[in-house]
Design an enzyme around this catalytic site. Structure first.
Site, PDB file in Angstrom:
ATOM      1  N   GLY A 166      41.671  32.629  59.161  1.00  0.00           N
ATOM      2  CA  GLY A 166      42.678  32.891  58.608  1.00  0.00           C
ATOM      3  C   GLY A 166      43.278  32.902  57.301  1.00  0.00           C
ATOM      4  O   GLY A 166      44.356  32.810  57.077  1.00  0.00           O
TER       5      GLY A 166
ATOM      6  N   ALA B   7      41.355  36.843  53.708  1.00  0.00           N
ATOM      7  CA  ALA B   7      40.474  37.900  54.369  1.00  0.00           C
ATOM      8  C   ALA B   7      40.927  38.085  55.775  1.00  0.00           C
ATOM      9  O   ALA B   7      40.873  39.100  56.302  1.00  0.00           O
ATOM     10  CB  ALA B   7      38.913  37.423  54.365  1.00  0.00           C
TER      11      ALA B   7
ATOM     12  N   VAL C 113      43.213  29.836  46.531  1.00  0.00           N
ATOM     13  CA  VAL C 113      43.828  30.426  45.223  1.00  0.00           C
ATOM     14  C   VAL C 113      43.264  31.726  45.356  1.00  0.00           C
ATOM     15  O   VAL C 113      43.011  32.391  46.380  1.00  0.00           O
ATOM     16  CB  VAL C 113      42.696  29.877  44.433  1.00  0.00           C
ATOM     17  CG1 VAL C 113      43.203  28.509  43.798  1.00  0.00           C
ATOM     18  CG2 VAL C 113      41.195  29.630  44.775  1.00  0.00           C
TER      19      VAL C 113
ATOM     20  N   ALA D 268      45.215  37.123  41.301  1.00  0.00           N
ATOM     21  CA  ALA D 268      45.309  38.272  40.594  1.00  0.00           C
ATOM     22  C   ALA D 268      44.495  39.364  41.204  1.00  0.00           C
ATOM     23  O   ALA D 268      43.602  39.040  41.869  1.00  0.00           O
ATOM     24  CB  ALA D 268      44.454  37.998  39.089  1.00  0.00           C
TER      25      ALA D 268
ATOM     26  N   LYS E 133      50.864  43.054  37.171  1.00  0.00           N
ATOM     27  CA  LYS E 133      49.488  42.923  36.347  1.00  0.00           C
ATOM     28  C   LYS E 133      49.058  44.168  35.591  1.00  0.00           C
ATOM     29  O   LYS E 133      48.804  45.308  36.407  1.00  0.00           O
ATOM     30  CB  LYS E 133      48.455  42.418  37.062  1.00  0.00           C
ATOM     31  CG  LYS E 133      47.355  42.007  36.376  1.00  0.00           C
ATOM     32  CD  LYS E 133      46.066  41.375  37.097  1.00  0.00           C
ATOM     33  CE  LYS E 133      44.815  41.607  36.408  1.00  0.00           C
ATOM     34  NZ  LYS E 133      43.662  41.127  37.209  1.00  0.00           N
TER      35      LYS E 133
ATOM     36  N   PRO F 118      42.634  46.459  29.665  1.00  0.00           N
ATOM     37  CA  PRO F 118      43.752  47.032  30.503  1.00  0.00           C
ATOM     38  C   PRO F 118      43.489  47.894  31.616  1.00  0.00           C
ATOM     39  O   PRO F 118      42.041  48.619  31.701  1.00  0.00           O
ATOM     40  CB  PRO F 118      44.584  48.004  29.625  1.00  0.00           C
ATOM     41  CG  PRO F 118      43.497  48.621  28.642  1.00  0.00           C
ATOM     42  CD  PRO F 118      42.248  47.470  28.706  1.00  0.00           C
TER      43      PRO F 118
ATOM     44  N   LEU G 297      35.038  35.572  51.537  1.00  0.00           N
ATOM     45  CA  LEU G 297      34.151  34.692  50.741  1.00  0.00           C
ATOM     46  C   LEU G 297      32.707  34.356  51.591  1.00  0.00           C
ATOM     47  O   LEU G 297      31.612  34.141  51.030  1.00  0.00           O
ATOM     48  CB  LEU G 297      34.741  33.406  50.429  1.00  0.00           C
ATOM     49  CG  LEU G 297      35.822  33.615  49.753  1.00  0.00           C
ATOM     50  CD1 LEU G 297      36.654  32.127  49.108  1.00  0.00           C
ATOM     51  CD2 LEU G 297      35.388  33.897  48.073  1.00  0.00           C
TER      52      LEU G 297
ATOM     53  N   THR H  16      38.149  40.182  41.426  1.00  0.00           N
ATOM     54  CA  THR H  16      37.547  41.295  42.456  1.00  0.00           C
ATOM     55  C   THR H  16      37.472  40.849  43.777  1.00  0.00           C
ATOM     56  O   THR H  16      37.030  41.787  44.604  1.00  0.00           O
ATOM     57  CB  THR H  16      36.009  41.820  41.796  1.00  0.00           C
ATOM     58  OG1 THR H  16      35.499  40.570  41.539  1.00  0.00           O
ATOM     59  CG2 THR H  16      36.168  42.651  40.763  1.00  0.00           C
TER      60      THR H  16
END
Ligand code: FAD
Length: 505
Positions: free
Chosen positions: A14, A17, A49, A52, A80, A98, A334, A345
């Site tokens: 949990g 992902a 973590v 972004a 962002k 950018p 992961l 990404t």
């Protein structure tokens, strides 16, 4: 033909992902009356973590029907516009990667080819990208939906608190019937003949059965790796960073910048991700070149404010699972692989995995052809991202430490070497259908790291110089004026989605 329809899915794990997967399944497969169960263990926790993102996250949230303001308030998010790279090509150099495109093609010729011919008087190519122009001025406004307006070219993503995002999606999923089970899994039961997974068994003996399993157990890869033994490809020779130390700090220094900052360091790089209530920081490094104590000292010496929590040390192996989907188990997050976070990404790969899983969701039983297709597409997509990330480390003139000497001289994958060579010669760049990062992304990084094409497309010489100069100057003026007219990013965030009164400017 026996009925092998999938009636129950178990999401194992949990973190980001797991909850993204549960939310997407609950939303899109609700008509199929699918039973969705998610198992997670608070004692194990999440990586904590991953703050972004890149622009496709907007599509994911829109697919769920999430209100942007509510989501940003709940996750203390900021906007962002891209990444500022400090000290990458050489110490003292800074460039932006950018989102969004550069300029407009002229007479069917690519903008960057025209820009290359006139680069001495045209100024930096970033002057032709509205998203970069806004980022450099620390400004922000939402894009205009009218494609005839220059404001329609602005592209953005978010910085958000990953833990709060998972909590937000948990609420969303539970409201739509997802059942969460708290507990630590000690065993995975497989069918003796087929090897298909039948259940995960908790340490207290509870057995959670399912027809289909999504492994979201993070680096452990509890089902896909430990039970099904699908091998993991290690990419450490190209991406030597295998550790990170992360810490939050008070908002200070440059405050709420509308971009992530990635600063190259002696044996890795440091991220700075501003949220509404704190800055997320981390040093990603190679344990072959820097030890943990030195990494922590470097990180603590380069914070914008006082630390807000304890340092969180993480270990990882860059690479990917050879097959992300095996039998009735699809790994997402992961557990399927990890390319270090330089270009943010990972959360996108979760989204891409979910999108493909929904497109290939089993009908009457798991179809090996469809599983192969899932695995082929995943491998191609991840391999292209790998090349793009390696580019940042390899295309450098830094030679001040062993780390940078190794990276600049290493042999890179052929697919990347060919792209770099083609670009360096005459600015040529050709897409592959699997690219997540497109020509503007590659342009930003190739040029930013100091690879300027030796020549330009000879067809550009057929354009009248005077007209081209005029077009370039009109375009850069328009972009500069449009960026200047936007409000400051911190001001915009406070007004639009401030999680609390008085977000620091
Ligand atoms: C240093 C670093 C920086 C990153 N930065 C970014 C970034 O900026 N942007 C980005 O997109 N991505 C980033 N990522 C990646 C991002 O953090 C992950 O993609 C994302 O958090 C998803 O993780 P996950 O859910 O796969 O795994 P995890 O967060 O590890 O979750 C695993 C889940 O499985 C459960 N679990 C595991 N074992 C068991 C068990 N035995 N029994 C029960 N439950 C179990 C855990 O309790 C947990 O709920 C970063 C990663 C690292 C390491």
């Amino acid at each position: 033909m026996s009925d092998q329809r999938v009636r129950s899915v178990v999401v194992v794990g949990g973190g980001t992902a797991g909850w993204m997967t549960a939310a997407a399944l609950a939303k899109t497969l609700s008509a199929q009356r699918l039973k969705i169960t998610l198992v997670e263990s608070e004692a194990i926790g999440t990586v904590g973590v991953g703050e972004a993102t890149i622009p496709p996250i907007l599509t994911f949230n829109a697919m769920l029907g999430i209100d942007e303001r509510a989501f940003m308030r709940a996750t203390k998010a900021s906007f962002k516009l891209g990444i500022e790279f400090v000290d990458w090509g050489a110490v003292g150099e800074t460039y932006h990667h950018p989102f969004g495109t550069f300029g407009l093609d002229l007479e069917g010729l690519k903008f960057h080819q025209v820009w290359r011919k006139f680069s001495e008087l045209a100024g930096p190519i970033g002057d032709y990208n509205l998203t970069e122009a806004a980022a450099r001025r620390w400004r922000f406004s939402l894009p205009d939906p009218d494609p005839s307006k220059v404001m329609s070219s602005l592209r953005y993503a978010y910085h958000f608190d990953a833990g709060l995002y998972a909590r937000f999606l948990r609420g969303f999923s539970e409201q739509r019937g997802v059942v969460r089970i708290e507990g630590r899994i000690g065993q995975v039961d497989q069918n003796g003949e087929t090897g298909f997974v039948e259940a995960v068994v908790l340490e207290d003996g509870r057995r959670i059965e399912g027809d289909f399993f999504v492994d979201c157990t993070g680096f452990r890869g509890l089902v896909i790796g430990q039970a099904l033994k699908v091998p993991y490809q290690d990419w450490g020779r190209w991406l030597p960073n295998n550790r990170a130390v992360a810490i939050g700090c008070e908002l200070g220094g440059d405050g709420l910048t509308p971009f992530t900052r990635a600063t190259a360091r002696e044996g890795g790089w440091q991220w700075r991700i501003p949220l509404q209530h704190r800055i997320g920081n981390g040093y990603v490094y190679s344990s072959h070149h820097v030890d943990d104590d030195r990494a922590l000292d470097t990180l603590l010496a380069n914070l914008d404010g006082a630390p807000t929590d304890e340092p969180n040390f993480l270990r990882f192996t860059p690479g990917r699972r050879e097959r992300a989907w095996e039998k009735n188990v699809c790994s997402i997050g992961l557990s399927a692989g990890f390319i270090e976070p330089l270009e943010s990404t990972s959360i996108h790969m979760i989204q891409a995995g979910i999108t493909k899983l929904l497109a290939l969701f089993p009908g009457n039983g798991v179809d090996p052809l469809e599983v192969d297709e899932y695995n082929r597409l995943t491998a191609e997509q991840v391999d292209r991202i790998r090349d793009f990330v390696i580019l940042h480390f390899h295309a450098t003139r830094r030679d001040d430490t062993d780390y940078w000497r190794y990276l600049s001289s290493m042999i890179v994958p052929d697919s990347l070497a060919r792209r770099m060579e083609l670009f360096a010669h005459r600015g040529r760049w050709f897409p592959s259908e699997y690219d997540l990062f497109h020509e503007p992304n590659w342009l930003a990084v190739l040029l930013g790291q100091g690879i300027v094409p030796e020549e330009w497309d000879p067809l550009v010489d057929s354009l009248p110089d005077n007209q081209v100069r005029q077009r370039l100057s009109q375009l850069s003026d328009l972009i500069a004026r449009t960026a200047e007219a936007m409000p400051g990013h911190a001001e915009f965030v406070a007004r639009y989605c401030g999680a609390q009164q008085g977000v620091a400017a």
